[in-house]
Motif scaffolding. Structure first.
Motif, PDB file in Angstrom:
ATOM      1  N   PHE A  93       0.847  -1.203   0.000  1.00 56.79           N
ATOM      2  CA  PHE A  93       0.000   0.000   0.000  1.00 56.79           C
ATOM      3  C   PHE A  93       0.879   1.249   0.000  1.00 56.79           C
ATOM      4  N   HIS A 109       5.040   1.414 -10.128  1.00 56.32           N
ATOM      5  CA  HIS A 109       3.613   1.585  -9.861  1.00 56.32           C
ATOM      6  C   HIS A 109       2.787   0.552 -10.630  1.00 56.32           C
ATOM      7  N   MET A 110       3.120   0.341 -11.905  1.00 55.68           N
ATOM      8  CA  MET A 110       2.314  -0.595 -12.706  1.00 55.68           C
ATOM      9  C   MET A 110       2.585  -2.045 -12.315  1.00 55.68           C
ATOM     10  N   MET A 135      -0.598  -4.117 -11.138  1.00 57.13           N
ATOM     11  CA  MET A 135      -1.014  -5.321 -11.863  1.00 57.13           C
ATOM     12  C   MET A 135      -0.963  -6.541 -10.947  1.00 57.13           C
ATOM     13  N   VAL A 142      -1.868  -6.672  -7.852  1.00 56.75           N
ATOM     14  CA  VAL A 142      -3.142  -6.716  -7.129  1.00 56.75           C
ATOM     15  C   VAL A 142      -4.247  -7.247  -8.041  1.00 56.75           C
ATOM     16  N   VAL A 143      -4.249  -6.793  -9.299  1.00 59.73           N
ATOM     17  CA  VAL A 143      -5.270  -7.245 -10.247  1.00 59.73           C
ATOM     18  C   VAL A 143      -5.167  -8.765 -10.443  1.00 59.73           C
ATOM     19  N   ASP A 146      -6.374 -10.646  -7.455  1.00 57.91           N
ATOM     20  CA  ASP A 146      -7.830 -10.572  -7.313  1.00 57.91           C
ATOM     21  C   ASP A 146      -8.568 -11.498  -8.283  1.00 57.91           C
ATOM     22  N   GLY A 198       5.377 -13.299 -14.735  1.00 53.49           N
ATOM     23  CA  GLY A 198       5.336 -12.607 -16.024  1.00 53.49           C
ATOM     24  C   GLY A 198       5.223 -11.097 -15.841  1.00 53.49           C
ATOM     25  N   ASN A 199       4.436 -10.686 -14.864  1.00 54.11           N
ATOM     26  CA  ASN A 199       4.271  -9.257 -14.558  1.00 54.11           C
ATOM     27  C   ASN A 199       5.602  -8.641 -14.154  1.00 54.11           C
TER      28      ASN A 199
END
Lengths: 132, 132
Positions: free
Chosen positions: B29, B84-85, B89, B91-92, B95, B109-110
């Motif tokens: 966070f 930041h990205m 990503m 978190v996405v 989820d 991969g991210n």
């Protein structure tokens, strides 16, 4: 993977399709979508920088792609996503202070985010087209 | 000292560490907010630089992008944006991707994607600065 015993019988919490669509909910979803779009937009931006570093010819090709109709549409979408995500981020900073959670305030913030992003994007592109 | 030990399942050590059940605390966070704040001025400045470059011939684009101040701003922006990205990503993925194998693959991969975009972009800017 084997299912955990009893997992099928557990009650599920209500999800998206249960709730009436609301502006604040939509803004939250759009914040995620614009974030994901910007993720790939950054890649295109870096591709442009790499082309510039490779050779004048690679730069010409990248510039031609960016200047095409599709390129311009992508850049227009990119700037809107960027501005929307940035305003959404500022909204999150306001929430981080503990302010803006009231029924009226959160609705206003959502309206400012969507309205501001559309207006600022149009102003930015009008300025670019006037100068360039 | 409160008499926690009687009612809590938590060990004294886990309470002191303050990392919670996810074992990572609030670091995620915190960095999302730090990079979000840094992104505001850096991305706006980077956008201005790129608008300056748009449509210019290669030599002029190189001169603008390679100017030390522009290059420093672009490198800082890329560093902040890609961090930041990456955490956004993450978190996405956490989820929406629930199958363990696919989730780990997507998370790795991210990291690869964001690191590659960051270093490719930074290398390109350095090369443009030091001479194409």
């Amino acid at each position: 993977m084997s299912q955990t015993p009893g997992s099928a019988q557990r009650p599920l919490s209500p999800h998206l399709q249960i709730y009436r669509p609301m502006l604040t909910m939509t803004m939250s979803i759009v914040h995620r979508i614009t974030g994901c779009a910007l993720y790939f937009g950054t890649f295109l931006l870096v591709a442009f920088l790499v082309a510039t570093a490779i050779s004048p010819r690679a730069y010409e090709t990248a510039s031609w792609l960016a200047g095409s109709i599709v390129g311009k549409l992508v850049m227009f979408g990119y700037t809107w996503a960027l501005i929307h995500h940035m305003l959404g981020g500022i909204r999150h900073f306001i929430w981080d202070t503990g302010a803006g959670f009231g029924a009226v305030a959160r609705e206003r913030l959502a309206q400012f985010t969507i309205g501001g992003s559309v207006v600022l994007t149009i102003v930015l592109w009008a300025a670019i087209l006037l100068v360039k | 000292m409160s008499n926690h030990s009687g009612t809590s399942m938590r060990t004294t050590r886990s309470r002191v560490q303050g990392l919670g059940s996810a074992r990572s605390g609030t670091g995620h966070f915190w960095w999302q907010r730090v990079t979000a704040l840094a992104n505001i001025p850096l991305v706006l400045a980077a956008l201005a630089i790129l608008i300056c470059v748009a449509g210019k011939p290669h030599a002029e684009a190189v001169a603008v992008l390679g100017h030390p101040l522009a290059a420093i701003v672009l490198i800082l922006a890329l560093f902040s944006v890609t961090t930041h990205m990456r955490i956004g990503m993450q978190v996405v993925i956490e989820d929406y991707v629930h199958a363990e194998g696919a989730k780990v693959l997507a998370l790795v991969g991210n990291i690869f994607f964001c690191t590659a975009v960051a270093l490719a972009g930074i290398f390109a800017i350095l090369k443009i600065s030091f001479g194409v």
